[in-house]
Structures are given as C-alpha cells and as structure tokens.
Scaffold this active site. Structure first.
Site, PDB file in Angstrom:
ATOM      1  N   TYR A 136       0.841  -1.208   0.000  1.00 36.16           N
ATOM      2  CA  TYR A 136       0.000   0.000   0.000  1.00 36.16           C
ATOM      3  C   TYR A 136       0.873   1.254   0.000  1.00 36.16           C
ATOM      4  O   TYR A 136       0.631   2.197  -0.749  1.00 36.16           O
ATOM      5  CB  TYR A 136      -0.880  -0.015   1.252  1.00 36.16           C
ATOM      6  CG  TYR A 136      -1.738   1.201   1.447  1.00 36.16           C
ATOM      7  CD1 TYR A 136      -1.308   2.248   2.261  1.00 36.16           C
ATOM      8  CD2 TYR A 136      -2.970   1.316   0.825  1.00 36.16           C
ATOM      9  CE1 TYR A 136      -2.103   3.371   2.445  1.00 36.16           C
ATOM     10  CE2 TYR A 136      -3.767   2.431   1.005  1.00 36.16           C
ATOM     11  CZ  TYR A 136      -3.320   3.457   1.828  1.00 36.16           C
ATOM     12  OH  TYR A 136      -4.097   4.577   2.012  1.00 36.16           O
ATOM     13  N   ASN A 165      -4.271   8.238  10.894  1.00 39.82           N
ATOM     14  CA  ASN A 165      -5.300   7.202  10.993  1.00 39.82           C
ATOM     15  C   ASN A 165      -6.675   7.842  11.104  1.00 39.82           C
ATOM     16  O   ASN A 165      -6.963   8.547  12.054  1.00 39.82           O
ATOM     17  CB  ASN A 165      -5.040   6.318  12.216  1.00 39.82           C
ATOM     18  CG  ASN A 165      -3.842   5.422  12.009  1.00 39.82           C
ATOM     19  OD1 ASN A 165      -2.771   5.903  11.608  1.00 39.82           O
ATOM     20  ND2 ASN A 165      -3.983   4.138  12.270  1.00 39.82           N
ATOM     21  N   ARG A 209       0.090   6.636  17.824  1.00 41.19           N
ATOM     22  CA  ARG A 209      -0.702   6.911  16.634  1.00 41.19           C
ATOM     23  C   ARG A 209      -1.319   8.303  16.758  1.00 41.19           C
ATOM     24  O   ARG A 209      -1.577   8.790  17.843  1.00 41.19           O
ATOM     25  CB  ARG A 209      -1.837   5.886  16.453  1.00 41.19           C
ATOM     26  CG  ARG A 209      -1.383   4.477  16.084  1.00 41.19           C
ATOM     27  CD  ARG A 209      -0.810   4.411  14.685  1.00 41.19           C
ATOM     28  NE  ARG A 209      -0.467   3.040  14.283  1.00 41.19           N
ATOM     29  CZ  ARG A 209       0.702   2.452  14.534  1.00 41.19           C
ATOM     30  NH1 ARG A 209       1.658   3.120  15.199  1.00 41.19           N
ATOM     31  NH2 ARG A 209       0.953   1.222  14.124  1.00 41.19           N
TER      32      ARG A 209
HETATM   33  O1  GFB Z   1      -5.273   1.031  12.314  1.00 45.34           O
HETATM   34  P1  GFB Z   1      -4.301  -0.090  12.405  1.00 45.34           P
HETATM   35  O2  GFB Z   1      -4.803  -1.456  12.125  1.00 45.34           O
HETATM   36  O3  GFB Z   1      -3.099   0.106  11.394  1.00 45.34           O
HETATM   37  O4  GFB Z   1      -3.643  -0.019  13.876  1.00 45.34           O
HETATM   38  P2  GFB Z   1      -1.734   0.929  11.517  1.00 45.34           P
HETATM   39  C1  GFB Z   1      -2.807  -1.056  14.269  1.00 45.34           C
HETATM   40  C2  GFB Z   1      -2.343  -0.811  15.688  1.00 45.34           C
HETATM   41  O5  GFB Z   1      -3.449  -1.027  16.602  1.00 45.34           O
HETATM   42  C3  GFB Z   1      -1.265  -1.822  16.067  1.00 45.34           C
HETATM   43  C4  GFB Z   1      -3.171  -2.161  17.423  1.00 45.34           C
HETATM   44  O6  GFB Z   1      -0.428  -1.259  17.043  1.00 45.34           O
HETATM   45  C5  GFB Z   1      -2.101  -2.947  16.655  1.00 45.34           C
HETATM   46  O7  GFB Z   1      -1.341  -3.749  17.563  1.00 45.34           O
HETATM   47  N1  GFB Z   1      -4.401  -2.956  17.613  1.00 45.34           N
HETATM   48  C6  GFB Z   1      -4.840  -3.384  18.809  1.00 45.34           C
HETATM   49  C7  GFB Z   1      -5.236  -3.378  16.655  1.00 45.34           C
HETATM   50  N2  GFB Z   1      -5.965  -4.119  18.646  1.00 45.34           N
HETATM   51  C8  GFB Z   1      -6.239  -4.119  17.303  1.00 45.34           C
HETATM   52  C9  GFB Z   1      -7.275  -4.684  16.516  1.00 45.34           C
HETATM   53  O8  GFB Z   1      -8.194  -5.367  17.014  1.00 45.34           O
HETATM   54  N3  GFB Z   1      -7.240  -4.462  15.180  1.00 45.34           N
HETATM   55  C10 GFB Z   1      -6.253  -3.695  14.589  1.00 45.34           C
HETATM   56  N4  GFB Z   1      -6.293  -3.469  13.259  1.00 45.34           N
HETATM   57  N5  GFB Z   1      -5.226  -3.149  15.307  1.00 45.34           N
HETATM   58  C11 GFB Z   1      -2.280   1.313   9.031  1.00 45.34           C
HETATM   59  C12 GFB Z   1      -1.807   0.813   7.683  1.00 45.34           C
HETATM   60  O9  GFB Z   1      -1.296   1.000   9.985  1.00 45.34           O
HETATM   61  O10 GFB Z   1      -2.412   2.712   9.015  1.00 45.34           O
HETATM   62  C13 GFB Z   1      -2.819   1.159   6.650  1.00 45.34           C
HETATM   63  O11 GFB Z   1      -1.616  -0.583   7.754  1.00 45.34           O
HETATM   64  C14 GFB Z   1      -3.423   2.526   6.808  1.00 45.34           C
HETATM   65  O12 GFB Z   1      -2.194   1.026   5.388  1.00 45.34           O
HETATM   66  C15 GFB Z   1      -3.503   3.067   8.215  1.00 45.34           C
HETATM   67  O13 GFB Z   1      -2.798   3.421   5.981  1.00 45.34           O
HETATM   68  C16 GFB Z   1      -3.635   4.570   8.259  1.00 45.34           C
HETATM   69  O14 GFB Z   1      -1.977   2.289  12.043  1.00 45.34           O
HETATM   70  O15 GFB Z   1      -0.710   0.104  12.189  1.00 45.34           O
END
Ligand code: GFB
Length: 315
Positions: A136, A165, A209
């Site tokens: 991505y 985010n 974040r």
């Molecule tokens: O929003 P997220 O999935 O993506 O957040 P990123 C991930 C963070 O939240 C990690 C924690 O630190 C995970 O360990 N987390 C805790 C969880 N519980 C959960 C859960 O149940 N689900 C998820 N998803 N996370 C994204 C990129 O990175 O940022 C994308 O992968 C996108 O491409 C986005 O651009 C803005 O913030 O890590």
C-alpha cells in the site's frame, strides 16, 4: 464547480456528503463501485467519456485500504490494485481536462525509521516504509510521484493530502480487516452482549498513533480544493494530536461504557509500526483557526452511529 469524488461510499466519501451543504455553489458527484470500477481502464474511460460526467475538479479517495492485519496478509493485492486505480484516475483526469484535484495518501506510507520526528511533507520517500504495509505504501508513494510529474508536465494542480489514521461513521468495521478503532469497537460491542465478555486488545498498546476524525479531514480537503488559500501543489499533512494505542483504547472503553480494568492485552499479536508521528505545522500555517474534533468526542459520535446502524454496517 463540478467535482468528482471517488470512494463515494467510504468513510471519507460519506464524511464529504455530510458537509457538502457548506459549499452550495459547487456540485459534488460521488463515484462508487456500482458506477465505475476504478481498477479497469475501460470502465474509468467509459464513465468519464460520458457527456453527463464532465468535471472541473476531483477528490480522489478510492483505494484498497485496511488495517495492519489486512495489510500483513495482502501486500501483493494492496500494491497491484492501488497502482491500477491511481494510474487510471490520473490518465482520465488528463484526458478529460480535470485540472485540479485532491489525492489522498496516508501517514503510514512514511519511513518506519526516519531521520527525525515529527516527519514533515519532505520526508515521504526518505527511506523504506514499515514492512507490514509496503504494498500500500509504495503504491501511494507512486501516486505522489505521479501527481508531481503531471503538475510539472501538464500544469495540473494535483495536491496530495496526507491524513493520519482516520476514523468515524461509515468506516469499515471488519474485525479482521478494519483499522484499529472500528475493529476494536465492533469486537468489544459483541463482547458487551456476553455475560463474561473479554475485552482483548492486540499488541502491547505501546505504539504511538495520531487519529483524525473523518469529517475534519473532509472539511480540510474541501477547503484546500476550493478556498484558494492553499496556494501551491505541494503535499499537505493533515493531523492532530498524538496518543498511544493504550490511551486511545482507554478512551474507546470510556465511550463504550466499558471499565478500563476489564481490558486485556494479547502481546503475541503484532504492534505494527511503533511510531509514525507527522507534523501539521504547514496545515496550521494555512488554517490557523481550524478546530479539530477531540478523540473523545469523535469516539462517542462514532459509537453512537455504530449502534444506530447495526443492520447496514460495512464489515
Ligand atoms: O489502524 P491499524 O490497524 O493500522 O492499527 P496501523 C494497528 C495498531 O493497533 C497496532 C493495534 O499497534 C495494533 O497492535 N491494535 C490493537 C489493533 N488491537 C487491534 C485490533 O483489534 N485491530 C487492529 N487493526 N489493530 C495502518 C496501515 O497502519 O495505518 C494502513 O496498515 C493505513 O495502510 C492506516 O494506511 C492509516 O496504524 O498500524
């Protein structure tokens, strides 16, 4: 002006729908998968060649997106589909005379080990992104390159905006593929219904974040596109304060009326990138009076919408 908005049914597309009344002199047309398959050059040219689909501007939001765990599983598709979408949209913009537009990147495309924090608009390509979402990230980095090259070669005004985010109503609440806020909200909501619900959060909670309410981002994009204050075509970071996952989940538990004492942490799950702090100084220079929605207020509004729209949730 007549403005095409791709990704019309998504989180940010719906946030724009909620604020178009503030721009009565403009007409917004929302593209969705049903009227235009953006990965297909044929479908995109067929749509934009129609006499009814002539536009002055574009807000390009559509992308294959997902949270950390979806990206870990799908880097091939994340690169391939997003490259096709962006190439087709830019080709159509040039062919059909759309001279000005907003193109959506993300703070997660930034280097995972930058030379300094906070990162500013000049650092997008400084070093590799986090491995978890390199598909991505590189597709979006190429979009920034393409916009710059189109502007130089054809005099277009394609402006890349870089949100952190995003969250809010109309998000993808998939527990498996969603971003952290909607995924946890959906999972915890299900646990609340159980007598001995377990409120497990993935990772250590230590990562930092920045979270931006989608309607705030929608307002910034429409103002940058339409108010003539932003007088250049350089990328623009859109963000507010930074927090830790742990603190954000605490606020989410408060919004969902779940005791923070009940939260448990599964440290065997990935933390993803530990820090990707970006700097909003440029945004504040152009829009010094912009009022961001607080995380607490944004989470409360999102959870109320989530509860009121259970039957039509994207998940
Ligand atoms: O929003 P997220 O999935 O993506 O957040 P990123 C991930 C963070 O939240 C990690 C924690 O630190 C995970 O360990 N987390 C805790 C969880 N519980 C959960 C859960 O149940 N689900 C998820 N998803 N996370 C994204 C990129 O990175 O940022 C994308 O992968 C996108 O491409 C986005 O651009 C803005 O913030 O890590």
């Amino acid at each position: 002006m007549r403005i095409a908005v791709t990704g019309g049914n998504g989180l940010v597309g719906n946030a724009i729908k909620a604020i178009v009344y503030q721009y009565p002199q403009h007409e917004f047309v929302f593209l969705t998968r049903t009227n235009c398959e953006l990965t297909s050059r044929m479908s995109v040219l067929t749509f934009f060649s129609s006499g009814d689909n002539r536009f002055d501007y574009i807000i390009h939001l559509a992308a294959k997106v997902g949270g950390l765990f979806m990206n870990l599983d799908s880097n091939v598709e994340m690169f391939s589909e997003n490259i096709k979408i962006n190439e087709n949209i830019l080709f159509a913009c040039k062919k059909y005379g759309i001279k000005r537009g907003i193109f959506c990147l993300s703070s997660c495309i930034y280097p995972c080990n930058p030379s300094r924090f906070p990162m500013d608009e000049s650092m997008i390509h400084e070093s590799p992104p986090h491995h978890s979402n390199e598909g991505y990230a590189y597709a979006k980095r190429m979009l920034e390159l393409q916009c710059r090259q189109y502007n130089k070669a054809y005099g277009s005004e394609y402006i890349c905006v870089i949100p952190v985010n995003l969250y809010g109503p109309y998000d993808n609440f998939s527990i498996k593929n969603g971003h952290v806020i909607p995924a946890i909200m959906n999972r915890f909501h299900g646990e609340k219904a159980k007598k001995d619900g377990k409120f497990t959060v993935y990772g250590t909670g230590r990562p930092y974040r920045q979270f931006l309410f989608a309607r705030d981002f929608a307002k910034i994009m429409c103002d940058v596109l339409l108010d003539n204050k932003y007088d250049n075509t350089e990328p623009l970071i859109c963000c507010n304060d930074e927090t830790t996952i742990k603190e954000m989940v605490g606020s989410l538990a408060d919004a969902m009326d779940i005791s923070r004492d009940k939260l448990e942490w599964d440290i065997n799950k990935s933390d993803g990138c530990m820090k990707k702090t970006v700097d909003n100084s440029k945004l504040c220079k152009y829009y010094p009076d912009f009022k961001f929605t607080s995380l607490q207020d944004g989470l409360k509004e999102t959870y109320k919408w989530f509860c009121d729209n259970q039957t039509t949730l994207r998940q």
